[in-house]
Design a protein around this motif. Structure first.
Motif, PDB file in Angstrom:
ATOM      1  N   TYR A  93       0.834  -0.980  -0.122  1.00 51.80           N
ATOM      2  CA  TYR A  93       0.095   0.204  -0.031  1.00 51.80           C
ATOM      3  C   TYR A  93       0.923   1.120   0.092  1.00 51.80           C
ATOM      4  O   TYR A  93       2.043   1.044   0.545  1.00 51.80           O
ATOM      5  N   THR A  94       0.358   2.359  -0.661  1.00 53.62           N
ATOM      6  CA  THR A  94       1.251   3.598  -0.418  1.00 53.62           C
ATOM      7  C   THR A  94       0.868   4.173   0.788  1.00 53.62           C
ATOM      8  O   THR A  94       0.130   3.547   1.709  1.00 53.62           O
ATOM      9  N   ALA A  95       1.849   5.308   0.979  1.00 54.07           N
ATOM     10  CA  ALA A  95       1.694   5.957   2.405  1.00 54.07           C
ATOM     11  C   ALA A  95       0.480   6.539   2.598  1.00 54.07           C
ATOM     12  O   ALA A  95       0.041   6.299   3.725  1.00 54.07           O
ATOM     13  N   GLU A  96      -0.403   6.958   1.598  1.00 48.54           N
ATOM     14  CA  GLU A  96      -1.849   7.498   1.895  1.00 48.54           C
ATOM     15  C   GLU A  96      -2.754   6.413   2.296  1.00 48.54           C
ATOM     16  O   GLU A  96      -3.602   6.519   3.117  1.00 48.54           O
ATOM     17  N   GLU A  97      -2.690   5.081   1.525  1.00 44.94           N
ATOM     18  CA  GLU A  97      -3.383   4.083   1.801  1.00 44.94           C
ATOM     19  C   GLU A  97      -3.224   3.548   3.163  1.00 44.94           C
ATOM     20  O   GLU A  97      -4.137   3.176   4.039  1.00 44.94           O
ATOM     21  N   THR A  98      -1.913   3.553   3.537  1.00 48.66           N
ATOM     22  CA  THR A  98      -1.518   3.252   4.798  1.00 48.66           C
ATOM     23  C   THR A  98      -2.094   3.946   6.000  1.00 48.66           C
ATOM     24  O   THR A  98      -2.530   3.362   6.964  1.00 48.66           O
ATOM     25  N   ARG A  99      -2.108   5.287   5.696  1.00 48.52           N
ATOM     26  CA  ARG A  99      -2.774   6.227   6.690  1.00 48.52           C
ATOM     27  C   ARG A  99      -4.265   6.122   6.743  1.00 48.52           C
ATOM     28  O   ARG A  99      -4.808   6.168   8.002  1.00 48.52           O
ATOM     29  N   GLN A 100      -4.853   5.859   5.597  1.00 43.63           N
ATOM     30  CA  GLN A 100      -6.221   5.646   5.611  1.00 43.63           C
ATOM     31  C   GLN A 100      -6.720   4.369   6.336  1.00 43.63           C
ATOM     32  O   GLN A 100      -7.553   4.234   7.209  1.00 43.63           O
ATOM     33  N   LEU A 101      -5.842   3.157   6.257  1.00 42.59           N
ATOM     34  CA  LEU A 101      -6.066   2.135   6.724  1.00 42.59           C
ATOM     35  C   LEU A 101      -6.016   2.127   8.351  1.00 42.59           C
ATOM     36  O   LEU A 101      -7.049   1.492   9.328  1.00 42.59           O
ATOM     37  N   ALA A 102      -4.810   2.933   8.723  1.00 40.65           N
ATOM     38  CA  ALA A 102      -4.588   3.338  10.241  1.00 40.65           C
ATOM     39  C   ALA A 102      -5.940   3.929  10.861  1.00 40.65           C
ATOM     40  O   ALA A 102      -6.212   3.794  12.084  1.00 40.65           O
TER      41      ALA A 102
END
Length: 274
Positions: free
Chosen positions: A114-123
């Motif tokens: 996942y991209t950094a943005e997608e990781t932030r959204q999952l978190a």
């Protein structure tokens, strides 16, 4: 005095005393009790996007509601994520350990899916399911301007709490059951801090009550300082200690001498005489 004694014998006197005592105990506890973990404040858009990503890439193991999925034998495909906090998601997904390519005793580090943005959204989505550790800020990760004394203190904490698994210089090491403590070379300060406060896989959790944020920052500063040190003796042997260094010396040094002696004995002048 007679009036005060009469009031003490009132039927409601015991209840009043008990309520006052409970109020005092509650006030003292709230003053000294550690602050509970809190979910991060995130935008609705990030939470919705994170849920969509979760349902596509994570729900097959962790369940549609992130409560985990049990197997018929009582195990689970994926543990419950309720209450793990944003820090755990950011560590596991940000280091590529999740999603796992296949079942194994331990999830290895790999390139993130996942991209950094997608990781932030999952978190952000997981953080809304229950209070848990937030992604560490500069209080944990800022190591600039650390003094030699602070780095020394960080080294003492590291050798006391981390050396048994990660080695004294963070080179990693083997653990029972096919597991291992990964090397810390090149690991970002944020991910080291997240590992300490979430306890991924077999690693214990070091809460802020056990190791303060400042001490965690000092530990990270020590790890960074060790990685920057040159190997004055040449090959460091992985920094695995004198026993391993001695083993290298015995195998390569003594072994080389034995091979040379055998070769000389087989090709000497006396051997060629008939």
């Amino acid at each position: 005095m007679r009036k005060l004694s009469t009031r003490r014998r009132h039927p409601l006197a015991g209840i009043v005393v008990m309520l006052v005592a409970l109020g005092v105990v509650g006030g003292v506890y709230s003053a000294v009790a550690p602050e509970p973990a809190k979910a991060e404040t995130v935008s609705t858009q990030d939470v919705e996007a994170g849920r969509d990503l979760f349902l596509i890439g994570c729900a097959s193991c962790h369940g549609k509601n992130a409560g985990g999925i049990e197997t018929k034998r009582g195990g689970n495909y994926g543990p419950s994520l309720i209450g793990v906090g944003a820090a755990a998601v950011d560590f596991q997904v940000g280091t590529g350990r999740m999603p796992m390519a296949q079942m194994a005793p331990q999830a290895p580090k790999k390139d993130p899916e996942y991209t950094a943005e997608e990781t932030r959204q999952l978190a952000a989505y997981i953080a809304t399911l229950g209070p848990g550790p937030a992604i560490p800020d500069e209080e944990y990760t800022n190591t600039s301007g650390k003094t030699a004394e602070q780095i020394r203190e960080g080294g003492e904490f590291f050798r006391t709490n981390c050396t048994a698994c990660h080695n004294s210089v963070g080179a990693g090491g083997a653990l029972p059951g096919g597991k291992y403590a990964p090397a810390l070379d090149g690991v970002s300060a944020k991910h080291i801090a997240e590992a300490m406060i979430t306890g991924p896989q077999q690693m214990p959790v070091f809460s802020d009550d056990v190791i303060t944020p400042e001490d965690k920052s000092n530990i990270i500063a020590y790890i960074e300082a060790v990685q920057e040190q040159p190997n004055y003796g040449g090959m460091a042997g992985g920094g695995l200690g004198p026993v391993v260094d001695g083993l290298f010396t015995w195998i390569i040094g003594i072994g080389g001498l034995v091979i040379a002696a055998v070769w000389i004995g087989a090709h000497g002048a006396r051997v060629k005489k008939k």
